[in-house]
Design an enzyme around this catalytic site. Structure first.
Site, PDB file in Angstrom:
ATOM      1  N   GLU A   1       0.810  -1.218   0.000  1.00 54.70           N
ATOM      2  CA  GLU A   1       0.000   0.000   0.000  1.00 54.70           C
ATOM      3  C   GLU A   1       0.838   1.260   0.000  1.00 54.70           C
ATOM      4  O   GLU A   1       0.293   2.350   0.046  1.00 54.70           O
ATOM      5  CB  GLU A   1      -0.889   0.004   1.253  1.00 54.70           C
ATOM      6  CG  GLU A   1      -1.812  -1.179   1.332  1.00 54.70           C
ATOM      7  CD  GLU A   1      -2.597  -1.233   2.639  1.00 54.70           C
ATOM      8  OE1 GLU A   1      -2.040  -0.872   3.689  1.00 54.70           O
ATOM      9  OE2 GLU A   1      -3.755  -1.637   2.602  1.00 54.70           O
TER      10      GLU A   1
ATOM     11  N   LYS B   1       2.284  10.675   0.610  1.00 53.37           N
ATOM     12  CA  LYS B   1       3.238  10.145   1.599  1.00 53.37           C
ATOM     13  C   LYS B   1       4.514  10.993   1.545  1.00 53.37           C
ATOM     14  O   LYS B   1       5.129  11.105   0.482  1.00 53.37           O
ATOM     15  CB  LYS B   1       3.545   8.688   1.243  1.00 53.37           C
ATOM     16  CG  LYS B   1       4.672   8.064   2.050  1.00 53.37           C
ATOM     17  CD  LYS B   1       4.863   6.598   1.650  1.00 53.37           C
ATOM     18  CE  LYS B   1       6.086   5.997   2.292  1.00 53.37           C
ATOM     19  NZ  LYS B   1       6.365   4.636   1.793  1.00 53.37           N
TER      20      LYS B   1
HETATM   21  C1  LIG Z   1       3.353  -8.235   2.962  1.00 51.12           C
HETATM   22  C2  LIG Z   1       3.703  -7.460   1.735  1.00 51.12           C
HETATM   23  C3  LIG Z   1       3.740  -6.076   1.777  1.00 51.12           C
HETATM   24  C4  LIG Z   1       4.096  -5.356   0.636  1.00 51.12           C
HETATM   25  N1  LIG Z   1       4.180  -3.993   0.706  1.00 51.12           N
HETATM   26  C5  LIG Z   1       4.601  -3.293  -0.371  1.00 51.12           C
HETATM   27  C6  LIG Z   1       4.708  -1.882  -0.327  1.00 51.12           C
HETATM   28  O1  LIG Z   1       4.403  -1.235   0.666  1.00 51.12           O
HETATM   29  N2  LIG Z   1       5.150  -1.242  -1.444  1.00 51.12           N
HETATM   30  C7  LIG Z   1       5.473  -1.911  -2.588  1.00 51.12           C
HETATM   31  O2  LIG Z   1       5.910  -1.280  -3.565  1.00 51.12           O
HETATM   32  N3  LIG Z   1       5.318  -3.239  -2.669  1.00 51.12           N
HETATM   33  C8  LIG Z   1       4.907  -3.942  -1.594  1.00 51.12           C
HETATM   34  N4  LIG Z   1       4.743  -5.293  -1.698  1.00 51.12           N
HETATM   35  C9  LIG Z   1       4.964  -5.936  -2.992  1.00 51.12           C
HETATM   36  C10 LIG Z   1       3.720  -5.775  -3.872  1.00 51.12           C
HETATM   37  O3  LIG Z   1       2.634  -6.428  -3.280  1.00 51.12           O
HETATM   38  C11 LIG Z   1       3.975  -6.342  -5.255  1.00 51.12           C
HETATM   39  O4  LIG Z   1       5.154  -5.804  -5.786  1.00 51.12           O
HETATM   40  C12 LIG Z   1       2.855  -5.979  -6.190  1.00 51.12           C
HETATM   41  O5  LIG Z   1       1.620  -6.309  -5.650  1.00 51.12           O
HETATM   42  C13 LIG Z   1       3.024  -6.643  -7.536  1.00 51.12           C
HETATM   43  O6  LIG Z   1       2.847  -8.013  -7.422  1.00 51.12           O
HETATM   44  P1  LIG Z   1       2.950  -8.946  -8.717  1.00 51.12           P
HETATM   45  O7  LIG Z   1       2.121  -8.366  -9.791  1.00 51.12           O
HETATM   46  O8  LIG Z   1       4.374  -9.224  -9.007  1.00 51.12           O
HETATM   47  O9  LIG Z   1       2.310 -10.313  -8.193  1.00 51.12           O
HETATM   48  P2  LIG Z   1       0.775 -10.688  -7.925  1.00 51.12           P
HETATM   49  O10 LIG Z   1      -0.029  -9.559  -7.434  1.00 51.12           O
HETATM   50  O11 LIG Z   1       0.826 -11.935  -7.103  1.00 51.12           O
HETATM   51  O12 LIG Z   1       0.233 -11.041  -9.363  1.00 51.12           O
HETATM   52  C14 LIG Z   1       0.509 -12.255  -9.994  1.00 51.12           C
HETATM   53  C15 LIG Z   1      -0.425 -12.409 -11.175  1.00 51.12           C
HETATM   54  O13 LIG Z   1      -0.055 -13.565 -11.895  1.00 51.12           O
HETATM   55  C16 LIG Z   1      -1.211 -14.312 -12.146  1.00 51.12           C
HETATM   56  N5  LIG Z   1      -0.848 -15.728 -12.232  1.00 51.12           N
HETATM   57  C17 LIG Z   1      -0.014 -16.428 -11.426  1.00 51.12           C
HETATM   58  N6  LIG Z   1       0.041 -17.704 -11.814  1.00 51.12           N
HETATM   59  C18 LIG Z   1      -0.751 -17.803 -12.902  1.00 51.12           C
HETATM   60  C19 LIG Z   1      -1.134 -18.880 -13.763  1.00 51.12           C
HETATM   61  N7  LIG Z   1      -0.694 -20.111 -13.579  1.00 51.12           N
HETATM   62  N8  LIG Z   1      -1.986 -18.609 -14.780  1.00 51.12           N
HETATM   63  C20 LIG Z   1      -2.471 -17.363 -14.993  1.00 51.12           C
HETATM   64  N9  LIG Z   1      -2.161 -16.331 -14.214  1.00 51.12           N
HETATM   65  C21 LIG Z   1      -1.321 -16.545 -13.179  1.00 51.12           C
HETATM   66  C22 LIG Z   1      -2.165 -14.024 -10.989  1.00 51.12           C
HETATM   67  O14 LIG Z   1      -3.506 -14.281 -11.364  1.00 51.12           O
HETATM   68  C23 LIG Z   1      -1.883 -12.540 -10.767  1.00 51.12           C
HETATM   69  O15 LIG Z   1      -2.684 -11.763 -11.622  1.00 51.12           O
HETATM   70  C24 LIG Z   1       4.375  -6.036  -0.577  1.00 51.12           C
HETATM   71  C25 LIG Z   1       4.301  -7.434  -0.626  1.00 51.12           C
HETATM   72  C26 LIG Z   1       3.981  -8.151   0.515  1.00 51.12           C
HETATM   73  C27 LIG Z   1       3.937  -9.650   0.430  1.00 51.12           C
END
Ligand SMILES: Cc1cc2nc3c(=O)[nH]c(=O)nc-3n(C[C@H](O)[C@H](O)[C@H](O)COP(=O)(O)OP(=O)(O)OC[C@H]3O[C@@H](n4cnc5c(N)ncnc54)[C@H](O)[C@@H]3O)c2cc1C
Length: 487
Positions: A31, A60
């Site tokens: 967030e 922020k």
């Molecule tokens: C506890 C915590 C706190 C955080 N706080 C911060 C913060 O304050 N600031 C910050 O910048 N970042 C923070 N982050 C990191 C942030 O959450 C991520 O960088 C951001 O949400 C992007 O995630 P992502 O898109 O890489 O992964 P995800 O949101 O997990 O997206 C993965 C995507 O891949 C898809 N997918 C996966 N496998 C398959 C499959 N087999 N077939 C089809 N689709 C698939 C899913 O459906 C989803 O759409 C935090 C993370 C955590 C765990």
């Protein structure tokens, strides 16, 4: 983010398709941001008045670190986003830190040297409604689920295709490139390039391309998180608060619709049940408030661009969210990939340079984050004592920083020489080392020279901040007017 940035860079010359599975959903946490997120929105041309109200976002100015030390006078400090506007104040802090390290009694707690701290203390919005001649750096807080939805809608409107389906197979060709991915119905998706945005699953970079994962667990011990949402504040503050708890730390993030709390902790030192109870007590949440538990894989891939696949986001790596750096690293990786294409640099030699520079960005952030734990000043639980007294191996760079600090060396010069002032500037290093009170003990400090006293006039700073502040509105008031303020 990747689809929008690529679409902006290549226009209609590529066809971009985003595949995700609503069966799995997104992680939906995260967030807080750094100022890098502002440049993302500027780059893709989405104004604040559009996205912020839609994502319950707030401004922020920095992060307050509460109770990370028990040292009198240093129980709390603020890590501001540094603005060039603060350069004289930061110079004064650096000067006083040198004098204080030499055992003389001058004020070297960082808060009074940063305008962003002043804004946060007064709950003033860093953006001014009228022309203000100084640029104030800021980041955002937002609802991660709403932001993902918002970006998706914009991307679709701009021509990015979208499929909601579960990918179950990845096919490599004879030279090890990904030729296609297939879903559970057997449909094949062919492409020249694949961007792995599959989160911790790392479906392409990990499962298919077998790129090794370099864990940071030896130095960063927190591997779990539990989150809660509480009602919004009447007057939203514009800072994240990070409070040290028994086996980790808790964030407090004010959004327009709620206040988000999350406890990031080490499963070696506490259980999920104990962590949840501790967070509930900290946030004042009874059992009617739902808690969500998450696991975190801390570290990075050894390579982020392999063959025709680039990994971004959690699939490429994650450093625990203490300084909210994940999206900034994600954005930086996408920008570097786009620049490679712009300059026609996609051969193996260039990929090696790309991978080295992304790795360095991750390692530099890891180093800065690990310093928070290394120099903590708490002795109430084994977690904090062990972090200080039995830490994992410090990088060469961190050892050099400490030697320089305690030998009254030239820290800005050293950081430049080591090339580690890219991720965190010399100001950030001073905010943390001064903020945690890494100075000789108060008892026995000598009086400073008259020259040192005359050099830094804190009254003048306060007076200047008071006058500047006349240009700012209360944070809540500015947010309320944002939807109508299309400038
Ligand atoms: C506890 C915590 C706190 C955080 N706080 C911060 C913060 O304050 N600031 C910050 O910048 N970042 C923070 N982050 C990191 C942030 O959450 C991520 O960088 C951001 O949400 C992007 O995630 P992502 O898109 O890489 O992964 P995800 O949101 O997990 O997206 C993965 C995507 O891949 C898809 N997918 C996966 N496998 C398959 C499959 N087999 N077939 C089809 N689709 C698939 C899913 O459906 C989803 O759409 C935090 C993370 C955590 C765990």
């Amino acid at each position: 983010m990747a689809a929008l940035m690529l679409q902006k860079a290549v226009g209609d010359s590529w066809s971009i398709e985003l595949i995700e599975s609503s069966k799995l959903g997104i992680i939906g946490v995260g967030e807080g941001s750094t100022p890098a997120l502002k440049s993302f929105f500027d780059e893709v041309g989405i104004p604040e008045y559009e996205w912020m109200p839609a994502c319950s976002a707030t401004y922020k100015t920095g992060i307050t670190f509460d109770r990370w030390s028990e040292k009198p006078g240093f129980e709390s400090y603020f890590h501001p986003f540094y603005s060039y506007f603060d350069r004289d104040h930061a110079k004064a802090l650096i000067h006083n830190s040198i004098v204080r390290r030499s055992g003389k009694n001058v004020h070297a707690h960082p808060n009074v040297f940063a305008y962003n701290h002043y804004l946060s203390e007064k709950k003033l919005c860093p953006v001014t409604p009228y022309h203000f001649p100084f640029e104030v750096q800021y980041g955002y807080h937002f609802d991660a689920g709403l932001l993902a939805q918002f970006l998706k809608q914009i991307a679709l409107a701009r021509g990015v295709a979208h499929r909601d389906t579960l990918i179950t197979d990845v096919t490599l060709n004879g030279i090890g490139n990904i030729s296609s991915v297939s879903d559970e119905m057997g449909e094949k998706f062919l492409a020249d390039w694949f961007v792995d945005c599959s989160g911790f699953a790392a479906l392409l970079i990990g499962d298919a391309l077998k790129t090794p994962f370099k864990s940071y667990a030896d130095t960063l011990w927190n591997d779990r998180a539990v989150t809660l949402a509480m009602p919004p504040e009447k007057e939203p503050s514009c800072e994240t608060v990070s409070t040290a708890l028994k086996s980790g730390w808790a964030w407090r993030i004010p959004l327009q619709s709620r206040v988000g709390y999350g406890y990031v902790y080490s499963s070696r030192y506490t259980s999920a049940e104990e962590a949840e109870a501790e967070l509930r007590e900290h946030a004042g949440a009874d059992t009617s408030v739902d808690a969500r538990h998450l696991s975190m894989k801390i570290g990075r891939r050894e390579l982020h661009w392999v063959k025709n696949c680039v990994a971004v986001g959690l699939s490429q790596g994650f450093i625990e969210p203490l300084e909210a750096t994940s999206l900034a690293l994600t954005q930086q990786t996408i920008s570097r990939f786009i620049n490679a294409f712009k300059y026609g640099n996609t051969d193996q030699g260039f990929r090696d340079i790309f991978n080295r520079s992304v790795n360095k960005s991750y390692d530099d952030v890891r180093d800065y984050i690990s310093v928070h734990f290394l120099i903590n000043g708490r002795s109430d639980t084994q977690y904090w004592v062990d972090n200080r007294e039995k830490p994992g191996p410090a990088s060469r760079e961190i050892s050099a920083v400490f030697n320089c600090w305690f030998d009254s060396g030239d820290l800005p010069g050293l950081l430049k020489h080591l090339k580690i002032d890219g991720a965190y500037s010399n100001h950030s290093w001073h905010y943390i080392l001064c903020g945690m009170g890494l100075f000789p003990d108060e008892t026995g400090l000598e009086l400073p020279s008259q020259e040192d006293i005359d050099k830094v006039n804190l009254e003048n700073f306060r007076e200047f901040f008071n006058r500047c502040a006349l240009n700012h509105q209360p944070h809540g008031e500015f947010l309320n007017g944002l939807s109508n303020n299309k400038t």
